[in-house]
Design a protein around this motif. Sequence first.
Motif, short mmCIF file in Angstrom:
data_model
loop_
_atom_site.label_atom_id
_atom_site.label_comp_id
_atom_site.label_asym_id
_atom_site.label_seq_id
_atom_site.Cartn_x
_atom_site.Cartn_y
_atom_site.Cartn_z
N MET A 422 47.58 41.61 37.20
CA MET A 422 48.56 41.00 37.49
C MET A 422 48.37 40.20 38.85
SD MET A 422 52.01 43.72 37.13
CE MET A 422 51.10 45.20 37.75
N GLY A 423 47.01 40.64 39.71
CA GLY A 423 46.65 40.08 40.92
C GLY A 423 47.51 40.00 42.14
N ASP A 424 47.93 39.06 42.52
CA ASP A 424 48.91 39.03 43.71
C ASP A 424 50.22 38.78 43.25
OD1 ASP A 424 46.65 38.40 45.27
OD2 ASP A 424 46.81 36.23 45.21
N SER A 425 50.62 38.92 42.03
CA SER A 425 52.03 38.81 41.41
C SER A 425 52.49 40.43 40.81
CB SER A 425 52.14 38.05 40.24
OG SER A 425 51.34 38.38 39.07
N ALA A 426 51.50 41.33 41.43
CA ALA A 426 51.71 42.68 41.27
C ALA A 426 53.19 43.19 41.68
CB ALA A 426 50.58 43.42 41.47
#
Length: 537
Positions: A422-426
């Motif tokens: 998910m990266g930064d959108s987690a």
Amino acid sequence: MKEKFARSNTLFLQYLKRDWKKIIIWILGIGLFSAAFIPAFEEIAKGQGLIGMFETLQNPAMTAMVGPTPVEAAADYTLGAMYAHEMLLFCGLFAMIIAVLHVVGHTRKEEDLGLTELVRSFQIGRQANSLAAMAETVFINILLALFIGGVMASFGADTISAQSSFLFGASIGMAGIIGAGIALVMAQMMPTSSSATGSALGLVGLLYIIRSGTDVSNVDLTMFNPMGWTYLTYPFTENNWIPLIFALIFCVVMTVIAFTLEGGRDMGASYLPQRQGRESAKKSLLSVQGLFIKLNKGVMIGWVIAFVIMGAAYGSIYGDMQTFLESNELMKQMFAHSGFSIEESFTGTIMMVMIGLVSILPIAIVNKLFAEESRLHLSQLHATKVTRGQLYWTSIGIAIFAGLIGILFASGSLGGIAISAMGDSATMDIVDFLAAGYNFLPSLLFFTGLAALALGWAPKLGKVVYAYLGYSFMLNYFGGILDLPDAFSKTAIQSWIPQLPMEEFDAPVFITIMAISIALMVLGYLGYKRRDMIEGA
């Protein structure tokens, strides 16, 4: 050549006579489960049900669990397409597992018990037993395919044609034959029936995990997976019989390999022999705890590795979920009202699936104690100062520990890979995943308690706990889809537990199920210390 398989036809008929009750249960059980849900799916399809199911199942997480569909538009999604999409993969998986257990039980296990040596003392070919066992399994799966096709066609439902119904049945039957081929090869490779069963089932599980990734990323790659051939036939839509041809060739090749391997080894030998032990035992083996850890170490390590791979496979899907949501207006509206992200919404479902599989490990460890007792391996321990309580509670303790570790690795692997994907959108952190996993701890302990209860009072019924686990899993997995009555759904222990993070933690339910589980373990001990043991010299 004929000498190797002499009297295999006689053994085949004898196996049918011996197993006729098992065959009836096998065909009726898998057959009815595969074919009898059509009326329920007709209810789901009413109104906007088909469109809603199509949109829901397009989610990558759901595709990873149930497989893909060739239908590209909701308007083309029919009752038959939905039924095959939801049911075919899991029904084929069950057929595969049952076939593995059957073939190993009739080959390597009978060899371990000395029955094969007794049979070969007559005018029976060296490989007649394997041929008869394989032929029986193929025969059963052919009957199963015809039964499923006949039952489905008998409903006369819209878009459930007779031709597609028999393709659906043939796909499930072929899945069973693939499982039989894998099991026959593993029966030659492995030194014991338990290792043959474990390796064959492990391979089946690995095929399932691999296909979950390829189904999401590139379904064309699934055509290189033997498990893919069992559901990419797409009954009721494309009606593609070609994958069954690939499956048939694979089964023939696996059977030839198995017979070649069997012909090149001595009875009781294997191509992967057991590792030679130490000249002197470790001091840890002088204790009951050390001995039981040694006995269960292999299966624990194997299952933990499987949990990590399973968690990583599902976790890798999370990176595609938000993109899917943005491109699908209906799904966006559904989850906008829920107040939860799509990742949070599906974590509860995925975690229920994973902890259901984790629950297999502690059940197996508890049942292992009776297996050792049946093999008379505990007779000398009974003659020492070792008490029944030590044997019982050590097994229970190891089972609980294995369950705790299993949840940790399964949920931790899922969370770690998901957060990375998910990266930064987690929208979740690792604590959320661990909490969602350990929220199901009471259900795991409940199944452990049931296995302990069976061990104490009716140890031969220990395997029935697996059946209830499967029943509970299916009820929770399909319950929401089938809109079952709440009272019926509550017969599955997981139904009492809220799914985090969508629902709030329910402390009274958590504590109550934990208390019931402990009570079952205590009741099991009361029976274990009183019942007669299987003793020997």
